[in-house]
Enzyme design. Sequence first.
Site, short mmCIF file in Angstrom:
data_model
loop_
_atom_site.label_atom_id
_atom_site.label_comp_id
_atom_site.label_asym_id
_atom_site.label_seq_id
_atom_site.Cartn_x
_atom_site.Cartn_y
_atom_site.Cartn_z
N ILE A 162 0.84 -1.21 0.00
CA ILE A 162 0.00 0.00 0.00
C ILE A 162 0.87 1.26 0.00
O ILE A 162 0.65 2.18 -0.80
CB ILE A 162 -0.97 0.00 1.21
CG1 ILE A 162 -1.90 -1.22 1.13
CG2 ILE A 162 -1.77 1.30 1.25
CD1 ILE A 162 -2.75 -1.46 2.35
N ARG A 182 -3.70 0.89 11.02
CA ARG A 182 -4.41 0.32 12.18
C ARG A 182 -4.52 1.40 13.24
O ARG A 182 -3.58 2.19 13.43
CB ARG A 182 -3.67 -0.89 12.76
CG ARG A 182 -3.82 -2.18 11.98
CD ARG A 182 -5.22 -2.80 12.11
NE ARG A 182 -5.39 -3.96 11.27
CZ ARG A 182 -5.99 -3.96 10.07
NH1 ARG A 182 -6.50 -2.85 9.58
NH2 ARG A 182 -6.13 -5.08 9.38
N GLU A 201 -12.91 8.47 21.98
CA GLU A 201 -12.21 9.74 22.27
C GLU A 201 -12.03 10.63 21.03
O GLU A 201 -11.72 11.81 21.15
CB GLU A 201 -10.85 9.47 22.95
CG GLU A 201 -9.82 8.71 22.13
CD GLU A 201 -9.94 7.19 22.23
OE1 GLU A 201 -10.99 6.69 22.65
OE2 GLU A 201 -8.96 6.51 21.87
N HIS A 243 -13.83 2.16 8.96
CA HIS A 243 -12.98 1.05 8.46
C HIS A 243 -13.36 0.68 7.02
O HIS A 243 -13.72 -0.45 6.72
CB HIS A 243 -13.08 -0.17 9.38
CG HIS A 243 -11.91 -1.09 9.25
ND1 HIS A 243 -11.71 -2.19 10.02
CD2 HIS A 243 -10.85 -1.07 8.39
CE1 HIS A 243 -10.60 -2.81 9.68
NE2 HIS A 243 -10.06 -2.14 8.67
N LEU A 244 -13.24 1.69 6.15
CA LEU A 244 -13.66 1.50 4.74
C LEU A 244 -12.51 1.13 3.82
O LEU A 244 -12.72 0.93 2.63
CB LEU A 244 -14.27 2.82 4.21
CG LEU A 244 -15.60 3.26 4.80
CD1 LEU A 244 -16.06 4.56 4.13
CD2 LEU A 244 -16.65 2.17 4.57
N1 LIG Z 1 -7.93 0.33 6.47
C1 LIG Z 1 -8.05 -0.89 6.01
O1 LIG Z 1 -9.15 -1.40 5.82
C2 LIG Z 1 -6.82 -1.67 5.67
C3 LIG Z 1 -6.86 -2.55 4.58
C4 LIG Z 1 -5.69 -3.24 4.24
C5 LIG Z 1 -4.55 -3.09 5.00
N2 LIG Z 1 -4.55 -2.26 6.08
C6 LIG Z 1 -3.35 -2.06 6.89
O2 LIG Z 1 -2.30 -1.60 6.08
C7 LIG Z 1 -1.08 -2.19 6.53
C8 LIG Z 1 -0.08 -2.19 5.40
O3 LIG Z 1 -0.55 -3.04 4.37
P1 LIG Z 1 0.41 -3.53 3.19
O4 LIG Z 1 -0.41 -4.43 2.35
O5 LIG Z 1 1.10 -2.37 2.58
O6 LIG Z 1 1.46 -4.39 4.03
P2 LIG Z 1 2.95 -4.79 3.61
O7 LIG Z 1 3.31 -5.93 4.48
O8 LIG Z 1 3.06 -4.95 2.14
O9 LIG Z 1 3.82 -3.51 4.02
C9 LIG Z 1 4.06 -3.13 5.35
C10 LIG Z 1 5.40 -2.42 5.36
O10 LIG Z 1 5.60 -1.82 6.64
C11 LIG Z 1 7.00 -1.89 6.92
N3 LIG Z 1 7.27 -1.66 8.32
C12 LIG Z 1 7.17 -2.54 9.34
N4 LIG Z 1 7.52 -1.93 10.49
C13 LIG Z 1 7.84 -0.64 10.18
C14 LIG Z 1 8.26 0.48 10.95
N5 LIG Z 1 8.42 0.41 12.28
N6 LIG Z 1 8.47 1.65 10.30
C15 LIG Z 1 8.31 1.75 8.96
N7 LIG Z 1 7.94 0.71 8.19
C16 LIG Z 1 7.70 -0.46 8.79
C17 LIG Z 1 7.39 -3.28 6.42
O11 LIG Z 1 8.80 -3.39 6.22
C18 LIG Z 1 6.60 -3.37 5.12
O12 LIG Z 1 7.35 -2.93 4.02
C19 LIG Z 1 -1.55 -3.61 6.96
O13 LIG Z 1 -0.65 -4.20 7.84
C20 LIG Z 1 -2.88 -3.35 7.56
O14 LIG Z 1 -2.72 -3.13 8.94
C21 LIG Z 1 -5.66 -1.55 6.41
#
Ligand SMILES: NC(=O)c1ccc[n+]([C@@H]2O[C@H](COP(=O)([O-])OP(=O)(O)OC[C@H]3O[C@@H](n4cnc5c(N)ncnc54)[C@H](O)[C@@H]3O)[C@@H](O)[C@H]2O)c1
Length: 394
Positions: free
Chosen positions: A150, A233, A262, A274-275
């Site tokens: 993302i 999150r 809050e 949570h969309l």
């Molecule tokens: N709002 C929603 O409905 C929704 C939907 C999908 C995903 N998400 C969230 O988005 C997050 C990211 O998704 P993604 O598919 O890109 O995951 P991903 O695993 O492809 O990427 C996560 C990245 O975060 C990096 N990371 C880990 N710890 C870190 C830190 N302390 N500082 C900086 N970078 C760090 C990792 O190295 C990785 O490259 C998911 O874990 C999920 O929690 C939310």
Amino acid sequence: MFTIRTYNHISPLGLQSLPEHTFSISEQYETPDALLLRSHTLTESDCTANLLAIARAGAGTNNVPIEHCSKQGIVVFNTPGANANAVKELVITALLLGCRGIAEGMHYVQQLDREENDADFAQQVEANKKAFKGVELKGKTLGVVGLGAIGASVASSGLDLGMNVIGFDPAISVDAAWRLPSSVTRMESLESLLQHADFITLHVPALPQTIGLLNAATLAKVKPGAVVVNFARGEIVDNHALLDAIEQGVISKYIHDFPAPELQQRDKVISMPHLGASTIEAEQNCAVMAAEQLREFLALGNITNSVNFPSTALPPSTGHRITLCNHNVPGVLSNVLSILADHQINVSDMINKSRDNIAYNILDTECIVEQDVLDAIVELDAVMKVRYLDASYE
Ligand SMILES: NC(=O)c1ccc[n+]([C@@H]2O[C@H](COP(=O)([O-])OP(=O)(O)OC[C@H]3O[C@@H](n4cnc5c(N)ncnc54)[C@H](O)[C@@H]3O)[C@@H](O)[C@H]2O)c1
């Protein structure tokens, strides 16, 4: 024929990837070969004796007892990146909501008095619109924290919008680094990103190291007036510290996907229910990816996007294939090869991979491997599961 038990509604587009002549799908199977699900929470008792795999149509797998599955040799798949575009589009929406008074202006128009005559109404609209004036994204600095599926996609869109994009990810994968446009500036620390970004967008998973990543100490480093966007999150931001930062004018707006009591009724907070991944396309992408991974594993033994097994793939060569998983200890493969040799079975191609305590092997043989040979292999110490596959599957 492989049996697959589904939980939740799985997009029909995904199920089409599992042809009827080889895969039978039902919500009723008691002891299926595989499970396909979205958010249903599984318990250890759902992992019945012969279960081979679980595919989760989605990124998170906290609804699956992974540790138990690993001990039983059950492969667990997820669908990383399948919903990335859906989240990215909402993040772009959030950036626009962050730089102009769009949500506030719409709310203002909604509550205007209907009884006014046309002229008065138009005057009210014009008179107050200056309260919602904003800035443009072009030329501003976007700070992307977490450059995975993302984050990288958001970074590209930021560049397309004319923003300067900086990113921080201490554990970026090789694949993610390849996806990242070269004009994204890599920052050495979260603090340096926070000091430079006008818009901060979070794309890290919720892990012990990332919970409360934006807290009183890190928020103190933020460039005054920055907008924070959180579609990762809720736990990644300390809401009370963030509200203090808004109060002090350090943060000008918080736009996020994780409502909390809050954060309700706050002027500078825009909350969505949570969309992030809620699009028809994201659900379809997840279902297709989960079903295709399951098909590839059940029929050919290949593993892609598992959260507990190593990625392992071998193009079928002879039409006869053994797969086996074992505890990752020395000597297992040589014992398997000697059993095959004792039965005059020649191996024409093979791959062996390991991840933590699990080793996984695919061996293409030059002839059929009978059940008594498989029984001898599964009797070996440390072997968890062995399968013979007719790898001429199309
Ligand atoms: N709002 C929603 O409905 C929704 C939907 C999908 C995903 N998400 C969230 O988005 C997050 C990211 O998704 P993604 O598919 O890109 O995951 P991903 O695993 O492809 O990427 C996560 C990245 O975060 C990096 N990371 C880990 N710890 C870190 C830190 N302390 N500082 C900086 N970078 C760090 C990792 O190295 C990785 O490259 C998911 O874990 C999920 O929690 C939310």
